[in-house]
Scaffold this motif. Sequence first.
Motif, PDB file in Angstrom:
ATOM      1  N   UNK A 195      -0.590  -5.153  -9.609  1.00 19.23           N
ATOM      2  CA  UNK A 195      -0.469  -3.173  -8.112  1.00 19.23           C
ATOM      3  C   UNK A 195       0.873  -3.164  -9.290  1.00 19.23           C
ATOM      4  N   UNK A 196       2.101  -4.290  -9.099  1.00 23.73           N
ATOM      5  CA  UNK A 196       2.951  -3.312  -9.277  1.00 23.73           C
ATOM      6  C   UNK A 196       2.608  -3.381 -10.504  1.00 23.73           C
ATOM      7  N   UNK A 197       2.415  -4.016 -11.382  1.00 22.83           N
ATOM      8  CA  UNK A 197       2.587  -3.491 -13.317  1.00 22.83           C
ATOM      9  C   UNK A 197       1.980  -2.536 -12.972  1.00 22.83           C
ATOM     10  N   UNK A 198       0.223  -1.909 -12.231  1.00 22.37           N
ATOM     11  CA  UNK A 198      -0.417  -1.267 -12.295  1.00 22.37           C
ATOM     12  C   UNK A 198       0.398   0.062 -12.267  1.00 22.37           C
ATOM     13  N   UNK A 199       1.035   0.534 -11.471  1.00 21.27           N
ATOM     14  CA  UNK A 199       1.727   1.344 -10.109  1.00 21.27           C
ATOM     15  C   UNK A 199       3.386   1.382 -11.847  1.00 21.27           C
ATOM     16  N   UNK A 200       3.689   0.694 -12.857  1.00 30.51           N
ATOM     17  CA  UNK A 200       4.407   1.195 -13.454  1.00 30.51           C
ATOM     18  C   UNK A 200       4.009   1.621 -14.903  1.00 30.51           C
ATOM     19  N   UNK A 205     -10.107  -9.023 -17.508  1.00 37.97           N
ATOM     20  CA  UNK A 205      -9.772  -7.713 -17.183  1.00 37.97           C
ATOM     21  C   UNK A 205     -10.729  -7.057 -16.070  1.00 37.97           C
ATOM     22  N   UNK A 206     -11.852  -7.511 -15.670  1.00 39.93           N
ATOM     23  CA  UNK A 206     -12.908  -7.164 -14.420  1.00 39.93           C
ATOM     24  C   UNK A 206     -12.327  -8.211 -13.028  1.00 39.93           C
ATOM     25  N   UNK A 207     -11.520  -9.608 -13.588  1.00 43.42           N
ATOM     26  CA  UNK A 207     -10.521  -9.643 -12.194  1.00 43.42           C
ATOM     27  C   UNK A 207      -9.283  -8.819 -11.909  1.00 43.42           C
ATOM     28  N   UNK A 208      -8.644  -8.448 -12.877  1.00 40.65           N
ATOM     29  CA  UNK A 208      -8.045  -7.045 -13.118  1.00 40.65           C
ATOM     30  C   UNK A 208      -7.958  -6.079 -11.924  1.00 40.65           C
ATOM     31  N   UNK A 209      -8.943  -5.372 -11.938  1.00 40.47           N
ATOM     32  CA  UNK A 209      -9.222  -5.054 -11.129  1.00 40.47           C
ATOM     33  C   UNK A 209      -9.761  -4.918  -9.758  1.00 40.47           C
ATOM     34  N   UNK A 210     -10.580  -6.421  -9.448  1.00 42.24           N
ATOM     35  CA  UNK A 210     -10.439  -6.839  -8.589  1.00 42.24           C
ATOM     36  C   UNK A 210      -9.288  -6.749  -7.766  1.00 42.24           C
ATOM     37  N   UNK A 211      -8.163  -7.218  -8.628  1.00 43.40           N
ATOM     38  CA  UNK A 211      -7.220  -7.312  -7.717  1.00 43.40           C
ATOM     39  C   UNK A 211      -6.568  -6.190  -7.231  1.00 43.40           C
ATOM     40  N   UNK A 212      -6.892  -4.859  -8.292  1.00 45.77           N
ATOM     41  CA  UNK A 212      -6.695  -3.489  -7.564  1.00 45.77           C
ATOM     42  C   UNK A 212      -6.764  -3.376  -6.153  1.00 45.77           C
ATOM     43  N   UNK A 213      -8.168  -3.582  -6.537  1.00 42.40           N
ATOM     44  CA  UNK A 213      -9.290  -3.251  -4.988  1.00 42.40           C
ATOM     45  C   UNK A 213      -8.750  -4.210  -3.828  1.00 42.40           C
ATOM     46  N   UNK A 214      -8.331  -5.139  -3.629  1.00 44.06           N
ATOM     47  CA  UNK A 214      -7.673  -5.952  -2.813  1.00 44.06           C
ATOM     48  C   UNK A 214      -6.384  -5.455  -2.909  1.00 44.06           C
ATOM     49  N   UNK A 215      -6.137  -4.738  -3.242  1.00 43.03           N
ATOM     50  CA  UNK A 215      -4.467  -3.125  -3.228  1.00 43.03           C
ATOM     51  C   UNK A 215      -4.361  -2.560  -2.390  1.00 43.03           C
ATOM     52  N   UNK A 216      -6.168  -2.268  -2.869  1.00 41.86           N
ATOM     53  CA  UNK A 216      -5.953  -0.394  -2.143  1.00 41.86           C
ATOM     54  C   UNK A 216      -6.994  -1.234  -0.755  1.00 41.86           C
ATOM     55  N   UNK A 217      -7.567  -2.124  -0.441  1.00 46.72           N
ATOM     56  CA  UNK A 217      -8.128  -2.448   0.905  1.00 46.72           C
ATOM     57  C   UNK A 217      -6.985  -2.126   1.574  1.00 46.72           C
ATOM     58  N   UNK A 218      -5.533  -2.985   1.156  1.00 47.68           N
ATOM     59  CA  UNK A 218      -4.651  -3.791   2.044  1.00 47.68           C
ATOM     60  C   UNK A 218      -3.495  -2.339   2.392  1.00 47.68           C
ATOM     61  N   UNK A 219      -3.935  -0.832   2.024  1.00 42.92           N
ATOM     62  CA  UNK A 219      -3.224   0.348   2.484  1.00 42.92           C
ATOM     63  C   UNK A 219      -2.164   0.547   1.256  1.00 42.92           C
ATOM     64  N   UNK A 220      -2.310  -0.274   0.254  1.00 40.25           N
ATOM     65  CA  UNK A 220      -0.987   0.378  -0.567  1.00 40.25           C
ATOM     66  C   UNK A 220      -2.068   1.993  -1.666  1.00 40.25           C
ATOM     67  N   UNK A 221      -1.264   2.291  -2.245  1.00 41.87           N
ATOM     68  CA  UNK A 221      -1.688   3.672  -3.466  1.00 41.87           C
ATOM     69  C   UNK A 221      -1.843   3.465  -4.054  1.00 41.87           C
ATOM     70  N   UNK A 222      -2.869   4.337  -4.739  1.00 39.85           N
ATOM     71  CA  UNK A 222      -3.887   3.508  -5.837  1.00 39.85           C
ATOM     72  C   UNK A 222      -5.044   4.816  -6.221  1.00 39.85           C
ATOM     73  N   UNK A 223      -5.399   5.092  -7.475  1.00 40.56           N
ATOM     74  CA  UNK A 223      -5.702   6.591  -7.683  1.00 40.56           C
ATOM     75  C   UNK A 223      -7.221   5.994  -8.503  1.00 40.56           C
TER      76      UNK A 223
END
Length: 729
Positions: A628-633, A648-666
């Motif tokens: 998530x931090x790398x994507x935000x940069x 790449x699929x696992x990276x996307x799943x990481x971002x989904x998990x971060x979003x579920x936890x309340x982190x901001x993401x478009x």
Amino acid sequence: MTSAKARTALKKYFGYDEFRPLQQSIIEHVYAGHDGIVLMPTGGGKSMCFQIPAVTMTGTAVVVSPLISLMKDQVDGLKAAGIRAAYLNSSQRGAESHGVEQAYENGELHLLYVSPEKLLSSGFFTFLKRRRVCLFAIDEAHCISAWGHDFRPEYTMLRQLKSAFPEVPVLALTATADRLTRKDMAEQLGIPDAKQFIASFNRPNLSLEVRPGQKRREQIVRFIRERPNQAGIVYCLSRKQTEQLAEKLREAGYNAEAYHAGLNADRRAEVQADFINDKTLIVCATIAFGMGIDKSNVRWVIHYTMPKNLENYYQEIGRAGRDGTKADTLLFYSYNDYTTLKDMITGGGNAEIQLAKLERMKEYAESLACRRRILLNYFSEDHGDDCGNCDVCANPPERFDGTVIAQKALSAVARLKQSVAIGMAIDVLRGSSRQDVLKQGFDQVKTYGAGRDMSTYDWNQYFNQLISLGYLYVAHEDYNKLRLAPAARRVLFEGETVELVKFQTIRDRKKQEEGKTAKRAAAPRTRGSLFDALRELRRTLAREAAIPPYLIFSDKTLEEMAAAEPTTPRALSRISGVGEVKLARFGDHFLQAIKQYAGTSDAAAEEPTPRVRGGASTDPTPDHLVTYAAYRKGSPVREIARQQGISPGLAYRHLAQAYREGHELDIADLLPEPAIDWIDEAVRSLPSGAGRKDVLAYIAENQREGVVRSHHLELAEAFRIRHPLPTAP
């Protein structure tokens, strides 16, 4: 001895991060020097309960196994994982067995597998006492009990172990034993107070289905056609059935062989070896086949005829899906199968016990309730919910007033003077013009042709129900002729109504099967070309190493590799089932195959210098938040995946998990433009409880195949958790 040491060994040798339920408790019980009874289903991890103590305790664990082929299989697998193991049995010549004995005396073995005959041979206890034995593991321990389904009198001599080695813990392990068998096992082994560890018998990855026994060969061919390139076993009752079915399957273009006791030893060994090594995909066998096989990638098991008891049935279907991934089981049943088995059992040893077990098997096959609940309850496991993965759950029965059908059937039996079996009664009802029907004048009886509006399939179902309901019975002593029970009079002459269960007609079943086939064709493949490439690589490496392919990595491990697409040794080591020895021996081959599939050069996949997932880093940040931090940069997802050595699929799943936890993401930036709308449409259209595969299949059926992937669903689900759809007023 600590559980931490056991956990370290689990990862080092077997590549797993966590124990399965009960395994750790059993291992700690052994560390404390206590005896135990272990009941775990096939594929449930019984072997780990003595293999981990063997590599972590001082001395050698002695494993008693009645199956020579299983010894070799397990020893080969242990050696591939870096564990020192050997076996002693009647298949070895003097020089070979002497070498094993020398290795034991030198303290070079973690495990020594022996047959019961070898263990109990003259002087063998004295030989064992030359070194320290840390544990006795009795595999297939149900063989010691007369209540068991595979009783072996020679096993009863194993009670000598406890008196000869009173300080050494004894662990008795089996996959199939009811309450009485478990109690008898403990008493026979001289460990009546041993603690019993009973794991769940639920194998949710196994689908359970029972079908009527008409046109079995044709049904089997269709079944296999829908499961291309999958290994399976068909269990048959007779040698003749195995030969005929194997020939039928070869004519249909499938690689199938027969296996039975009538073949010479060399031929049996050849068939078994070819199956283990994936040279032969299908084996048509009598019940002896499979007992010595630990093959994890069997994807289906068919019973051509009903087994004698639920223990055998459970053990045999348990040979499918041992790696934990989806597998199918199919049982064909007819009342004639039941009568044949009953005749075989009557007059034999333990006849009363075995007949009672046969009745339970029959009840299972005829059941109108969830089949998994019946199985689990039989093994004393309370399971209150329907499984949703058996034919009864998939197609709940509908009851109806079947009085007219019953009257026709009972009247036919009466007018035929109770002199025919089910098949002839059905022919008369359907107005058959077969020569034997006409020759006996059965075309002149009043009920001739009265049931021509229903298929033979349906009539078989209803006759079996009438037998189960007590209106008819079968005279086994008189060529299985149908007889009217006293209750039949109430239906024929006293107006009693009969409630029957509506089974699928042949037309309904055909339509349903066509629907399943269409759905399979429309659904995206869960095993793509990368899985196939890894499986082919596994086969090549297995040939070079002279071991079965599944001993390198299981199908489940290959599926995880295909999903995660690791490109570094560190990332590969995090795949379940990749231990240190196998990583060192086979890791480079699989990494190269994954890189070639992904089009990644070796230079691009080198170990990155920034913070990498896992490894020796002291950074406590969870992996998904690093992504998530790398994507935000501003880093692209594929670049993040490359840097971290993940797909790449696992990276996307990481971002989904971060979003579920309340982190901001478009989220919209990560999805194809209309994907959320398509997913919402699928969720609204599908029944409650539909899974991700169903959603993907629905989208694919609407000409959007390949656009929405599994990781897109995770992103969409995360979005809807925080932004639910409005409910209707």
